[in-house]
Design a protein around this motif. Structure first.
Motif, PDB file in Angstrom:
ATOM      1  N   ALA A  13      -1.200   4.666 -11.128  1.00 31.31           N
ATOM      2  CA  ALA A  13      -0.934   5.586 -10.139  1.00 31.31           C
ATOM      3  C   ALA A  13      -0.525   6.977 -10.945  1.00 31.31           C
ATOM      4  O   ALA A  13      -0.699   7.129 -12.214  1.00 31.31           O
ATOM      5  N   PHE A  14      -0.375   7.998 -10.133  1.00 27.74           N
ATOM      6  CA  PHE A  14      -0.045   9.490 -10.861  1.00 27.74           C
ATOM      7  C   PHE A  14       1.333  10.004 -10.383  1.00 27.74           C
ATOM      8  O   PHE A  14       1.624   9.754  -9.269  1.00 27.74           O
ATOM      9  N   LEU A 142       1.468  -2.227   4.941  1.00 29.54           N
ATOM     10  CA  LEU A 142       1.471  -1.558   3.777  1.00 29.54           C
ATOM     11  C   LEU A 142      -0.197  -1.384   3.131  1.00 29.54           C
ATOM     12  O   LEU A 142      -0.511  -2.405   2.845  1.00 29.54           O
ATOM     13  N   LEU A 143      -0.589  -0.317   2.906  1.00 28.54           N
ATOM     14  CA  LEU A 143      -1.790  -0.285   2.392  1.00 28.54           C
ATOM     15  C   LEU A 143      -1.854  -0.451   0.850  1.00 28.54           C
ATOM     16  O   LEU A 143      -0.842   0.143   0.139  1.00 28.54           O
ATOM     17  N   PRO A 144      -2.875  -1.041   0.232  1.00 27.20           N
ATOM     18  CA  PRO A 144      -2.849  -0.895  -1.187  1.00 27.20           C
ATOM     19  C   PRO A 144      -2.784   0.353  -1.854  1.00 27.20           C
ATOM     20  O   PRO A 144      -3.480   1.222  -1.274  1.00 27.20           O
ATOM     21  N   ARG A 145      -2.323   0.605  -3.098  1.00 28.37           N
ATOM     22  CA  ARG A 145      -2.316   1.590  -3.693  1.00 28.37           C
ATOM     23  C   ARG A 145      -3.085   1.661  -5.071  1.00 28.37           C
ATOM     24  O   ARG A 145      -3.550   2.609  -5.678  1.00 28.37           O
ATOM     25  N   HIS A 146      -3.684   0.416  -5.416  1.00 34.14           N
ATOM     26  CA  HIS A 146      -4.398  -0.001  -6.406  1.00 34.14           C
ATOM     27  C   HIS A 146      -5.013  -1.197  -6.344  1.00 34.14           C
ATOM     28  O   HIS A 146      -4.401  -2.189  -5.772  1.00 34.14           O
ATOM     29  N   ARG A 152      -6.729   6.219  -3.341  1.00 36.17           N
ATOM     30  CA  ARG A 152      -5.918   7.408  -2.795  1.00 36.17           C
ATOM     31  C   ARG A 152      -7.161   7.922  -1.614  1.00 36.17           C
ATOM     32  O   ARG A 152      -6.580   8.560  -0.620  1.00 36.17           O
ATOM     33  N   ASP A 153      -8.217   7.909  -1.715  1.00 33.25           N
ATOM     34  CA  ASP A 153      -9.186   8.211  -0.816  1.00 33.25           C
ATOM     35  C   ASP A 153      -9.801   6.786  -0.028  1.00 33.25           C
ATOM     36  O   ASP A 153     -10.591   6.013  -0.487  1.00 33.25           O
ATOM     37  N   ALA A 157     -15.150   5.078  -3.108  1.00 34.78           N
ATOM     38  CA  ALA A 157     -15.674   3.687  -3.737  1.00 34.78           C
ATOM     39  C   ALA A 157     -14.671   2.685  -4.005  1.00 34.78           C
ATOM     40  O   ALA A 157     -14.811   1.472  -3.704  1.00 34.78           O
ATOM     41  N   THR A 158     -13.475   2.857  -4.668  1.00 34.43           N
ATOM     42  CA  THR A 158     -12.362   1.945  -5.020  1.00 34.43           C
ATOM     43  C   THR A 158     -12.041   1.270  -3.607  1.00 34.43           C
ATOM     44  O   THR A 158     -11.821   0.044  -3.685  1.00 34.43           O
TER      45      THR A 158
END
Length: 289
Positions: A13-14, A142-146, A152-153, A157-158
């Motif tokens: 992540a950032f 809990l939503l996935p972050r990766h 993030r969007d 596409a991810t």
């Protein structure tokens, strides 16, 4: 061990997330879930510091016979075998046609909780990893972050690729998420039995870059508040974590956030030092090797 270091990079992540530093960002959670605490609480830093048990809706009631039998079993070493026997019976794992599957659907028949955990160990960004992260999303909010890249969007596409992999993994399968419900509940039962009165476990995770994590707040040169991915791999062995990167994260993980440890099913799965941990906001310490 899966995802312990940057080779899998499950937490990439950032730095510099804009949020209240100790709360779970709204973009990382759903408004509803299927357990006794909302995601905003169980995903917060306050929960890490002051955890309470997490109960999935209906599992204890549906499988009360299993837990009563575990209580009555004189030899705790037989718990794993009883659990796996119950799983086979409850979900017709040895007789999939009894659960409505055709005899030709062999690939879907093999999609069991054990196959998911083996797939996670091999590649947490694969199809089995998507199913597991989807289960965390559904049950804990809990939503996935990766997943194969930062998410993030949620129109990007991810995230779409993650949803597609999750759907493929669940299609035609035999109540996979219900199997995971029981696996988690059994894990919590065994942790409470083996560690009475204990609230946390010190676990470690290796990484090559601290910028692989979403930093919410810097507490000191060696401590930060971070947002972890919805599901992550840790190890109880610091030396093992050091094999996966130059930085080692040390985290006090609440026992209710331990989704699964391979030690619960000895001899069935490899990497018995691996702990699969539910994410959210955590205070972490880090050192270099």
């Amino acid at each position: 061990m899966s995802d312990t270091g940057s080779g899998h990079n499950n937490g990439t992540a950032f730095v510099g997330v804009t949020t209240r530093p100790d709360s779970l960002p709204g973009s990382a959670r759903l408004p509803i879930n299927r357990c006794n605490l909302p995601a905003s609480i169980l995903g917060s830093l306050s929960y890490q510091r002051h955890p309470v048990p997490l109960k999935l809706d209906g599992v204890a009631e549906l499988h009360r016979g299993l837990f009563a039998a575990l209580d009555a079993l004189p030899d705790p070493g037989q718990h794993a075998q009883l659990f796996m026997t119950h799983m086979k019976a409850a979900f017709s794992l040895d007789q999939p046609e009894a659960a409505g599957h055709s005899a030709t659907a062999h690939d879907r028949i093999r999609a069991t909780y054990l196959r998911l955990m083996r797939g996670w160990a091999f590649d947490p960004d694969g199809q089995e990893g998507a199913v597991l992260k989807g289960w965390v999303e559904s049950r804990f909010g809990l939503l996935p972050r990766h997943h194969g890249g930062p998410i993030r969007d949620f129109s990007g596409a991810t995230y779409r690729r993650y949803l597609e992999a999750r759907s493929r993994g669940l299609y035609g399968a035999n109540a996979l998420e219900a199997q995971l419900d029981l696996l988690y509940s059994y894990c919590q039962y065994e942790l409470a039995r083996q560690r009475p009165g204990q609230t946390h476990l010190t676990l470690y995770r290796g990484s090559n870059r601290l910028t692989d994590y979403e930093v919410l707040r810097e507490l000191s040169r060696s401590r930060r508040v971070v947002l972890l991915n919805s599901l992550n791999s840790f190890t109880a062995e610091r030396e093992r974590a050091g094999e996966f990167g130059d930085f080692i994260l040390e985290v006090q993980v609440p026992l209710p956030k331990i989704c699964f440890t391979h030690r619960l099913l000895p001899g069935v799965l490899k990497s018995e030092d691996e702990f699969v941990v539910i994410g959210g906001v955590y205070e972490v310490g880090y050192t270099t090797i």
